[in-house]
Design an enzyme around this catalytic site. Structure first.
Site, PDB file in Angstrom:
ATOM      1  N   GLY A  31       0.796  -1.220   0.000  1.00  0.00           N
ATOM      2  CA  GLY A  31       0.000   0.000   0.000  1.00  0.00           C
ATOM      3  C   GLY A  31       0.827   1.267   0.000  1.00  0.00           C
TER       4      GLY A  31
ATOM      5  N   ASP B 144       9.602  13.816   5.494  1.00  0.00           N
ATOM      6  CA  ASP B 144      10.310  14.216   6.711  1.00  0.00           C
ATOM      7  C   ASP B 144       9.374  14.622   7.841  1.00  0.00           C
ATOM      8  OD1 ASP B 144      12.622  13.788   5.270  1.00  0.00           O
ATOM      9  OD2 ASP B 144      12.901  15.908   4.755  1.00  0.00           O
TER      10      ASP B 144
ATOM     11  N   ASN C 129       5.067   0.005   5.933  1.00  0.00           N
ATOM     12  CA  ASN C 129       4.858  -1.334   6.462  1.00  0.00           C
ATOM     13  C   ASN C 129       4.160  -1.363   7.813  1.00  0.00           C
ATOM     14  OD1 ASN C 129       6.249  -1.903   4.172  1.00  0.00           O
ATOM     15  ND2 ASN C 129       8.087  -2.699   5.174  1.00  0.00           N
TER      16      ASN C 129
ATOM     17  N   HIS D 184     -34.788 -32.161   6.063  1.00  0.00           N
ATOM     18  CA  HIS D 184     -34.467 -32.779   4.772  1.00  0.00           C
ATOM     19  C   HIS D 184     -35.461 -32.355   3.688  1.00  0.00           C
ATOM     20  CE1 HIS D 184     -31.618 -35.543   6.807  1.00  0.00           C
ATOM     21  NE2 HIS D 184     -32.543 -35.564   7.764  1.00  0.00           N
TER      22      HIS D 184
ATOM     23  N   SER E 127     -42.335  -8.613 -12.525  1.00  0.00           N
ATOM     24  CA  SER E 127     -42.099  -9.176 -13.849  1.00  0.00           C
ATOM     25  C   SER E 127     -42.536  -8.199 -14.928  1.00  0.00           C
ATOM     26  CB  SER E 127     -42.861 -10.496 -14.006  1.00  0.00           C
ATOM     27  OG  SER E 127     -42.752 -10.985 -15.329  1.00  0.00           O
ATOM     28  N   SER E 128     -41.772  -8.182 -16.015  1.00  0.00           N
ATOM     29  CA  SER E 128     -42.129  -7.341 -17.159  1.00  0.00           C
ATOM     30  C   SER E 128     -43.052  -8.072 -18.120  1.00  0.00           C
ATOM     31  CB  SER E 128     -40.852  -6.916 -17.897  1.00  0.00           C
ATOM     32  OG  SER E 128     -40.160  -8.057 -18.370  1.00  0.00           O
TER      33      SER E 128
ATOM     34  N   LYS F 218     -47.275 -10.161 -10.854  1.00  0.00           N
ATOM     35  CA  LYS F 218     -46.296 -10.978 -10.144  1.00  0.00           C
ATOM     36  C   LYS F 218     -45.465 -10.105  -9.199  1.00  0.00           C
ATOM     37  CE  LYS F 218     -43.120 -14.792 -11.147  1.00  0.00           C
ATOM     38  NZ  LYS F 218     -42.030 -14.516 -10.210  1.00  0.00           N
ATOM     39  N   VAL F 219     -45.260 -10.588  -7.993  1.00  0.00           N
ATOM     40  CA  VAL F 219     -44.430  -9.897  -7.008  1.00  0.00           C
ATOM     41  C   VAL F 219     -43.401 -10.890  -6.478  1.00  0.00           C
ATOM     42  CG1 VAL F 219     -44.372  -8.665  -4.821  1.00  0.00           C
ATOM     43  CG2 VAL F 219     -46.326  -8.362  -6.364  1.00  0.00           C
TER      44      VAL F 219
END
Length: 494
Positions: A129, A162, A171, A218, A348-349, A354-355
């Site tokens: 860095g 300086d 580092n 399951h 939906s397009s 639809k949600v």
């Protein structure tokens, strides 16, 4: 014609992110420059920017990824904290107070974000860095010079090496800034967001405590529990997740500052490390302290790997929670439909009305990204060679991104999904009453084998569990009604 258009589009796409590299609204032809110098020679730097030659050289040498790949802002702000703290301590060791105070004022502007446009460098640079560390030094130096009425680029009376970098190395400064940034983001962003989500889930657990539903293991029917109990599991996952994250902070509070190049503290004064840590703690209000072993602090970043490991666990929890909620809300007519999720936008397009469970989907994508980030951080953390890990930028980039994503997603998920979840009690009751796993309640009375025969017969013939049990002659109608009571199956018996 189409081929020509495609060629033109590809050319534009390739160049679209280049213009922001000028970081000026002026056209290239009208932009003014000033001369800055480093040990390699002179370079022209935009006159309206505080960075110097080393930053400009890095812009030329590491043109990778474009502006979206810049160092994360929390890291830059953390560098401001560090530089202010170092100037404070260095004044006690002989740094001219006029210079030190100017550095502090410039660092304050880095901390508050007002100078963020002067930090253009991308993550993909030297693994220590160093370029970003010098970007910070140059910006603070030039801003301090300006505050003192000097000339930008003169390096007087405030020199980037300086004075701004006095008693410091890339580092030890970069890992120090990484820890400060991570801790500040965890305290200020992550833990509050996770707590908000945890509390919202806990409220839902209490709201749903009376609703008995069928459990599933399951992906198959299991014995009953309450919807509140199910949500209590989610609540506990996040309680543990918050605790896991908090448990990593003790190592993140340790700061590498004072180790300089390889951990020995060359070119620092005794006590500098502890005093800088104290100053950082004072500025942030967080309990930072000097690392007990600077060799480890420079050569390894296990604390960051550990911290992201906790984030990865949180991501696993959130993935499970979000998936459960969207599966329980599937439908509305042909899915499980046990939960009704808030309807926030059209889904939906092509399919009217639809949600979709968009907040759940956003959360699961965030979790996938965090899991990927964990792999990158694990690889980076395992590749420290000898006295220095040189994968620092990619580690902090991914850690900060994961913190931000989980935090934002948790707030969004809480506000736009969890608080609006409703239980579809009619559907829950219908599903539960059809479950064959209620037969488990008969085990203590007629034994496992006979209970299994009842369940298999009901399933094969499409009858109810009660009808199958009665036809087999294992019990009476009254006994069935007495023993198979879902409300008696949701806890251990006295």
């Amino acid at each position: 014609m189409l081929r020509a258009s495609a060629t033109r589009f590809l050319s534009q796409a390739k160049n679209m992110n280049n213009s922001p590299r000028l970081f000026s609204s002026a056209s290239a032809a009208l932009q003014k420059f000033r001369a800055e110098r480093d040990t390699f020679g002179d370079l022209q730097v935009p006159a309206d920017r505080y960075w110097g030659a080393q930053t400009q050289r890095s812009l030329q040498n590491f043109d990778i990824g474009g502006p979206t790949e810049r160092m994360p802002e929390p890291l830059i702000r953390a560098f401001g904290v560090l530089k202010k703290a170092a100037a404070t301590v260095n004044m006690t060791y002989g740094l001219d107070p006029k210079v030190g105070e100017a550095i502090q004022k410039a660092a304050d502007e880095v901390i508050d974000g007002s100078l963020i446009d002067h930090f253009p460098l991308v993550v993909w640079q030297t693994g220590s860095g160093t370029q970003t560390k010098m970007n910070v030094n140059e910006v603070i130096s030039n801003r301090a010079i300006e505050l003192l009425g000097g000339e930008l680029g003169s390096k007087a009376p405030v020199h980037p090496n300086d004075h701004v970098n006095m008693s410091q190395s890339s580092n030890d400064t970069f890992p120090t800034a990484m820890h400060v940034a991570a801790v500040v983001e965890i305290h200020g962003r992550l833990i509050p967001a996770l707590t908000t989500l945890r509390d919202a889930l806990q409220a839902k657990s209490a709201e749903f405590e009376h609703i008995i539903k069928i459990g599933r293991t399951h992906l198959q029917d299991a014995t009953p529990l309450t919807l509140g109990q199910e949500f209590s599991g989610y609540t506990q996952q996040l309680t543990y997740g918050i605790a896991r994250v908090q448990g990593t902070l003790e190592r993140l509070y340790n700061l590498a500052q004072g180790g300089t190049a390889v951990g020995t503290g060359l070119n620092t004064r005794k006590g500098f490390d502890a005093k800088v840590a104290e100053a950082i703690a004072s500025i942030t209000g967080l309990p930072f302290k000097t690392a007990p072993n600077k060799f480890e602090a420079l050569a390894a970043h296990d604390a960051l790997v550990e911290a992201h490991g906790a984030l990865n666990t949180v991501a696993c929890s959130l993935m499970k929670i979000a998936n459960d909620i969207r599966y329980l809300g599937s439908g509305p007519r042909c899915g499980l439909g046990e939960l009704s999720l808030p309807e926030n936008e059209p889904g939906s397009s092509i399919m009217p009305g639809k949600v979709n469970p968009t907040q759940c989907e956003a959360m699961t994508m965030v979790c996938a990204q965090v899991m990927g980030n964990n792999t990158a951080i694990s690889v980076a953390g395992s590749n420290g060679q000898f006295e220095l890990n040189v994968f620092k930028p990619v580690m902090i980039k991914n850690l900060i991104q994961s913190i931000r994503l989980i935090s934002d997603a948790s707030i969004s998920f809480t506000k736009n999904c969890v608080v609006g979840i409703e239980a579809n009690e009619k559907k829950i009751s219908s599903i539960m009453n059809e479950s064959l796993m209620l037969v488990t309640a008969l085990n203590p009375h007629i034994g496992y084998d006979k209970a299994a025969k009842c369940a298999k017969k009901a399933h094969k013939e499409g009858t109810t569990l009660k009808e199958a049990a009665l036809s087999l002659g294992y019990l009476t109608s009254e006994e069935f009604d007495q023993w198979v009571r879902p409300e008696d199956m949701i806890s251990a018996k006295d």
